[in-house]
Design a protein around this motif. Structure first.
Motif, PDB file in Angstrom:
ATOM      1  N   ILE A 309      12.255  -2.930  -3.828  1.00 41.52           N
ATOM      2  CA  ILE A 309      11.147  -2.593  -3.579  1.00 41.52           C
ATOM      3  C   ILE A 309       9.997  -3.627  -3.269  1.00 41.52           C
ATOM      4  CG2 ILE A 309      11.772  -0.772  -5.554  1.00 41.52           C
ATOM      5  CD1 ILE A 309      10.011  -2.352  -7.569  1.00 41.52           C
ATOM      6  N   GLY A 310      10.506  -4.734  -3.289  1.00 46.22           N
ATOM      7  CA  GLY A 310       9.382  -5.802  -2.713  1.00 46.22           C
ATOM      8  C   GLY A 310       8.729  -6.667  -3.884  1.00 46.22           C
ATOM      9  N   ARG A 311       7.889  -7.655  -3.437  1.00 46.38           N
ATOM     10  CA  ARG A 311       7.373  -8.314  -4.167  1.00 46.38           C
ATOM     11  C   ARG A 311       5.945  -7.679  -4.671  1.00 46.38           C
ATOM     12  NH1 ARG A 311      11.677 -10.457  -2.248  1.00 46.38           N
ATOM     13  NH2 ARG A 311      11.749 -12.282  -1.617  1.00 46.38           N
ATOM     14  N   ARG A 312       5.269  -7.001  -3.791  1.00 43.90           N
ATOM     15  CA  ARG A 312       3.778  -6.562  -4.201  1.00 43.90           C
ATOM     16  C   ARG A 312       4.110  -5.348  -5.366  1.00 43.90           C
ATOM     17  NH1 ARG A 312      -0.895  -6.336  -1.500  1.00 43.90           N
ATOM     18  NH2 ARG A 312      -1.319  -4.188  -1.596  1.00 43.90           N
ATOM     19  N   HIS A 313       4.881  -4.407  -5.203  1.00 49.37           N
ATOM     20  CA  HIS A 313       5.113  -3.657  -6.187  1.00 49.37           C
ATOM     21  C   HIS A 313       5.361  -4.036  -7.511  1.00 49.37           C
ATOM     22  CE1 HIS A 313       4.438  -0.310  -3.300  1.00 49.37           C
ATOM     23  NE2 HIS A 313       5.654  -0.607  -2.653  1.00 49.37           N
ATOM     24  N   MET A 423      -4.717  -9.083  -2.636  1.00 47.67           N
ATOM     25  CA  MET A 423      -4.471 -10.532  -2.132  1.00 47.67           C
ATOM     26  C   MET A 423      -2.932 -10.858  -2.165  1.00 47.67           C
ATOM     27  SD  MET A 423      -7.076 -13.229  -3.754  1.00 47.67           S
ATOM     28  CE  MET A 423      -6.807 -14.543  -2.871  1.00 47.67           C
ATOM     29  N   ALA A 424      -2.165  -9.965  -2.701  1.00 46.79           N
ATOM     30  CA  ALA A 424      -0.678 -10.302  -2.750  1.00 46.79           C
ATOM     31  C   ALA A 424       0.090  -9.811  -1.398  1.00 46.79           C
ATOM     32  CB  ALA A 424       0.188  -9.516  -3.803  1.00 46.79           C
ATOM     33  N   PRO A 425       0.639 -10.515  -0.981  1.00 44.91           N
ATOM     34  CA  PRO A 425       1.537 -10.153   0.646  1.00 44.91           C
ATOM     35  C   PRO A 425       2.594  -9.754   0.082  1.00 44.91           C
ATOM     36  CG  PRO A 425       1.627 -12.533   0.155  1.00 44.91           C
ATOM     37  CD  PRO A 425       0.595 -12.039  -0.930  1.00 44.91           C
ATOM     38  N   LEU A 447       1.122 -12.732  11.444  1.00 43.99           N
ATOM     39  CA  LEU A 447       1.815 -12.931  10.209  1.00 43.99           C
ATOM     40  C   LEU A 447       1.336 -11.729   9.272  1.00 43.99           C
ATOM     41  CD1 LEU A 447       3.863 -14.272   8.274  1.00 43.99           C
ATOM     42  CD2 LEU A 447       2.079 -15.997   7.631  1.00 43.99           C
ATOM     43  N   ASN A 448       0.253 -11.663   9.159  1.00 43.68           N
ATOM     44  CA  ASN A 448      -0.427 -10.842   8.424  1.00 43.68           C
ATOM     45  C   ASN A 448       0.000  -9.322   8.570  1.00 43.68           C
ATOM     46  OD1 ASN A 448      -1.946 -12.231   6.470  1.00 43.68           O
ATOM     47  ND2 ASN A 448      -3.878 -12.373   7.994  1.00 43.68           N
ATOM     48  N   LYS A 449       0.207  -8.818   9.844  1.00 39.02           N
ATOM     49  CA  LYS A 449       0.938  -7.554  10.382  1.00 39.02           C
ATOM     50  C   LYS A 449       2.229  -7.492   9.750  1.00 39.02           C
ATOM     51  CE  LYS A 449      -1.916  -7.068  14.500  1.00 39.02           C
ATOM     52  NZ  LYS A 449      -1.765  -6.827  16.023  1.00 39.02           N
ATOM     53  N   LYS A 450       2.945  -8.648   9.670  1.00 36.51           N
ATOM     54  CA  LYS A 450       4.228  -8.495   8.893  1.00 36.51           C
ATOM     55  C   LYS A 450       4.221  -8.344   7.462  1.00 36.51           C
ATOM     56  CE  LYS A 450       7.691 -10.594  10.901  1.00 36.51           C
ATOM     57  NZ  LYS A 450       8.764 -11.566  11.567  1.00 36.51           N
ATOM     58  N   LEU A 451       3.440  -9.288   7.073  1.00 34.09           N
ATOM     59  CA  LEU A 451       3.144  -9.202   5.521  1.00 34.09           C
ATOM     60  C   LEU A 451       2.714  -7.884   4.624  1.00 34.09           C
ATOM     61  CD1 LEU A 451       1.714 -12.765   4.894  1.00 34.09           C
ATOM     62  CD2 LEU A 451       4.096 -12.099   4.739  1.00 34.09           C
ATOM     63  N   PHE A 452       1.720  -7.215   5.324  1.00 29.93           N
ATOM     64  CA  PHE A 452       1.225  -6.049   4.842  1.00 29.93           C
ATOM     65  C   PHE A 452       1.410  -4.823   5.529  1.00 29.93           C
ATOM     66  CE2 PHE A 452      -1.793  -9.761   3.947  1.00 29.93           C
ATOM     67  CZ  PHE A 452      -1.907  -9.849   2.688  1.00 29.93           C
ATOM     68  N   LYS A 453       2.518  -4.913   6.112  1.00 34.59           N
ATOM     69  CA  LYS A 453       2.860  -3.489   6.839  1.00 34.59           C
ATOM     70  C   LYS A 453       3.664  -2.567   6.060  1.00 34.59           C
ATOM     71  CE  LYS A 453       7.535  -4.951   8.305  1.00 34.59           C
ATOM     72  NZ  LYS A 453       8.419  -5.279   9.505  1.00 34.59           N
TER      73      LYS A 453
END
Length: 453
Positions: A309-313, A423-425, A447-453
């Motif tokens: 589920i990824g880091r942000r969640h 702020m969490a990518p 990078l931000n497009k990849k991190l926050f997509k």
């Protein structure tokens, strides 16, 4: 016939990956053991050593102060001289200082030893995590780094169990309890001996052939170190605040602090907190052990979910849930026992789960030349939060009561929620180079497009 070269981050898992993960997790296991065992021993040593309330408080917080300096100083030193050397030295300090605790005759002697142990614990966070991150395939990096946090909680639970079993050894039982941390430390020290240096660190220092040789020994001829920077940046403590990394340093420090402020305060004084909610004294002591087990359960769940589920969640929503739980406890201090226990269990599960990001994010968001420095700085800032929470909780409990105290603790979680939401990518599936690279405005946008997509 030529062998197809595979980047170190795209290699399939092999025995070396599992070995270095287990050996590395041994450090956090010892950390959790050493930091937790003092709470059991203090009760028995106070009358024997004639410790004043001031000395008890100093001994209780000395390890936290040591961790602050250990992380701040030795993270940077690890980036300068390498992961391999420090990887073994800090475990040697664990062994020696643990044994010396058996022979203390006065409070100040134990105070110094606990500070030294704290320095070694603080040093192990950046040493162990950066080494593991730099050897691990990207598909499994989240799992293996978060596994280290599981090692910490296993160490803490083991310390409670061993301490309980050794309590019947007589008036010197506290000496055996404190010295018992030498046993896992010796085992981990022996396991870690012979671990190769990080190829990524060697490349960052221009030692290319050594990096290739280490890779061949660990993974065979097909392993490749990937792109070699023509002019790698030099290691500098201030590098974590320059070239776009200052924002990441702020994020790392804030989310880590907001996690540990309520965690350390509640875990350190768990029996006192539960007793204030109307739980009997005996049940409150048992409840502190059960709560630590729920923290462990939450960590186990997160370890297996982080790559799904990824880091942000895993960071954002536990902050919101734990904040709601603590405020609910604060608004209902006379709630039935089953409600109180259930809410604390929910807090422990979600807070324990999100704590895995303490080892994952700092390693993923910073480049090799300052990776350990960043982890060490985050460790130091987190201990400021731990010390503040541990120091203020008993004062708040006696001054304004358990209800308002829990509400304040809940507010820290809400702050963590807002910080993480903004702020969490998302670094899932990215290589270390991709997740840590922020050098120009154009690079940052890509990078931000990849991190926050």
């Amino acid at each position: 016939m030529s062998t197809r070269k595979v980047s170190i981050e795209d290699l399939p898992l092999n025995k070396f990956h599992w070995k270095i993960t287990i050996y590395t997790a041994g450090g956090p296991f010892c950390d959790g053991y050493i930091l937790s065992v003092i709470g059991i021993a203090l009760v028995m040593m106070i009358p024997q050593l004639g410790l004043s309330s001031l000395m008890v408080g100093l001994i209780g917080t000395s390890a936290l102060v040591g961790i602050f300096f250990g992380g701040l100083v030795f993270g940077y030193i690890t980036d300068l001289i390498g992961r391999k050397t420090m990887y073994v030295i800090d475990l040697l300090v664990f062994v020696v200082a643990s044994v010396l605790q058996f022979f203390v005759g006065e409070g100040w002697q134990l105070l110094i030893l606990r500070f030294i142990l704290g320095v070694a614990v603080g040093a192990d966070y950046p040493i162990a995590t950066s080494l593991l991150a730099e050897f691990t395939p990207r598909k499994h990096r989240g799992f293996m780094l978060s596994f280290l946090v599981l090692g910490w909680w296993l160490g803490a639970v083991t310390a409670y169990i061993v301490g309980y079993l050794l309590m019947d050894l007589g008036e010197n039982s506290w000496r055996w309890i404190l010295a018992s941390s030498a046993v896992p430390s010796v085992i981990v020290l022996l396991l870690r001996a012979g671990t190769p240096e990080s190829p990524k660190w060697l490349v960052s220092k221009g030692r290319i052939e050594e990096a290739r040789e280490n890779l061949r020994k660990a993974f065979g001829e097909e392993a490749d170190i990937g792109d070699i920077p023509s002019d790698p940046p030099k290691t500098s403590f201030w590098g974590i605040f320059k070239r776009g990394y200052g924002k990441r340093t702020i994020f790392m420090s804030l989310f880590w602090m907001m996690q540990v402020i309520p965690t350390f305060a509640i875990m350190t004084f768990a029996p006192t907190v539960l007793f204030a909610f109307g739980v009997s004294e005996d049940a409150a002591t048992l409840g502190s052990v059960v709560t630590s087990i729920f923290f462990l359960i939450g960590t186990i769940i997160a370890v297996f979910m982080i790559n799904k589920i990824g880091r942000r969640h895993i960071l954002i929503w536990p902050f919101l849930i734990t904040g709601i739980v603590l405020v609910a406890l604060g608004l209902n201090p006379t709630a039935p026992l089953i409600i109180v226990v259930s809410l604390f269990a929910v807090f422990a599960i979600f807070n324990g789960g999100s704590s895995v990001l303490q080892y994952v994010y700092p390693n993923e968001l910073f480049p090799t030349e300052v990776r350990a420095t960043a982890v060490g700085f985050g460790t130091a800032m987190s201990r400021v939060g731990a010390a503040v929470g541990t120091f203020l909780l008993p004062l708040s409990m006696s001054g304004i009561g358990v209800g308002p105290t829990m509400i304040i603790a809940g507010i820290t979680c809400f702050i963590g929620f807002i910080v993480s939401l903004l702020m969490a990518p998302e670094t899932l599936h990215l290589t270390l180079e991709e997740s840590s690279r922020v050098k120009t405005e154009q690079d940052s946008e890509i990078l931000n497009k990849k991190l926050f997509k």
